[in-house]
Design a protein around this motif. Sequence first.
Motif, PDB file in Angstrom:
ATOM      1  N   LYS A 283      34.536  42.066  36.027  1.00  0.00           N
ATOM      2  CA  LYS A 283      35.362  42.805  37.001  1.00  0.00           C
ATOM      3  C   LYS A 283      36.465  41.924  37.585  1.00  0.00           C
ATOM      4  O   LYS A 283      37.059  42.253  38.612  1.00  0.00           O
ATOM      5  N   SER A 284      36.732  40.790  36.944  1.00  0.00           N
ATOM      6  CA  SER A 284      37.676  39.843  37.535  1.00  0.00           C
ATOM      7  C   SER A 284      39.081  40.427  37.660  1.00  0.00           C
ATOM      8  O   SER A 284      39.761  40.208  38.665  1.00  0.00           O
ATOM      9  N   ASP A 285      39.539  41.189  36.656  1.00  0.00           N
ATOM     10  CA  ASP A 285      40.876  41.787  36.746  1.00  0.00           C
ATOM     11  C   ASP A 285      40.978  42.714  37.953  1.00  0.00           C
ATOM     12  O   ASP A 285      41.966  42.694  38.697  1.00  0.00           O
ATOM     13  N   LYS A 286      39.946  43.539  38.146  1.00  0.00           N
ATOM     14  CA  LYS A 286      39.942  44.487  39.274  1.00  0.00           C
ATOM     15  C   LYS A 286      39.897  43.733  40.607  1.00  0.00           C
ATOM     16  O   LYS A 286      40.603  44.086  41.554  1.00  0.00           O
ATOM     17  N   TRP A 287      39.082  42.669  40.666  1.00  0.00           N
ATOM     18  CA  TRP A 287      38.968  41.905  41.907  1.00  0.00           C
ATOM     19  C   TRP A 287      40.323  41.330  42.306  1.00  0.00           C
ATOM     20  O   TRP A 287      40.748  41.438  43.456  1.00  0.00           O
ATOM     21  N   PHE A 288      41.023  40.727  41.349  1.00  0.00           N
ATOM     22  CA  PHE A 288      42.332  40.138  41.647  1.00  0.00           C
ATOM     23  C   PHE A 288      43.330  41.218  42.049  1.00  0.00           C
ATOM     24  O   PHE A 288      44.114  41.038  42.983  1.00  0.00           O
TER      25      PHE A 288
END
Length: 298
Positions: A283-288
């Motif tokens: 989920k790193s893209d969404k978190w950023f």
Amino acid sequence: MAARRALHFVFKVGDRARTARFYRELLGMRVLRHEEFEEGCKAACNGPYDGKWSKTMVGYGPEDNHFVAELTYNYGIGEYRLGNDFLGITLVSSQAVSNAKKMGWPLKEITSGVFETEAPGGYKFYLEDKEQPKKDPVWKVTLGVSDLQKSVSYWSGLLGMKIYEKDEEKQRALLGYADNQCKLELKAVGGAVDHGTAFGRIAFSCPKAELPNIEALMKKENQKILTPLVSLDTPGKATVQVVILADPDGHEICFVGDEAFRELSKVDPAGEKLLDDAMAADKSDKWFADHNMKKVSA
């Protein structure tokens, strides 16, 4: 030197999902195995990074007899700066050309029947528009060098590669360990080699007993050893021994003990699912995006 094998080239990837689509849907490769790691590799397989990362091996067939790509993904790093060190991989596949056209992927015919395209991150691939051979379609890896003769002397004289072609006028040479293996093309870039932050690594195997000899030869010849002989563990899989070298232009070269590597590199039937599950869980893209931030550019 007949027992030495060309294995794979290591790419750092910032966009794992788009990269997976390129290799699977455009090139037509399959996932051979996928592994997740909580901390950096002792031999800097994922680059100079200490955090969570993954390794995905993709290719046209088993690593025993195919040259494949190792895709290393460092969580939290979105892009890497390209240099002039990696100049491309050439493969033979009219199907890949057809796939690129169907997908609307940028494609440029540079000579008759040869198309240039780019994987996400800007890595160049050259696709020969001919029927894909039953043997490995991957023909050669091209690396930039600053001094062709010096590089040929290193790869041939010290590492024992056979010279297949040498063209002084075009300042290029083609080398390899066997007729039926992927070749290494060295091409002069007309100046210093810049590795950027996207720099990769080319890997070969040799009998395990040869590894100390390779290391000793490099010491004797005052050549660079990036990682002295070390054992690398993969949870639940074979432990392999490697030594990492650098050629005169700083290209990273991994030699791994063949016997254990054949065990480690067996095709994992769950590889495709393991990659898909890892991408779904990432989920790193969404978190950023939620925090109005961008992933780090290395």
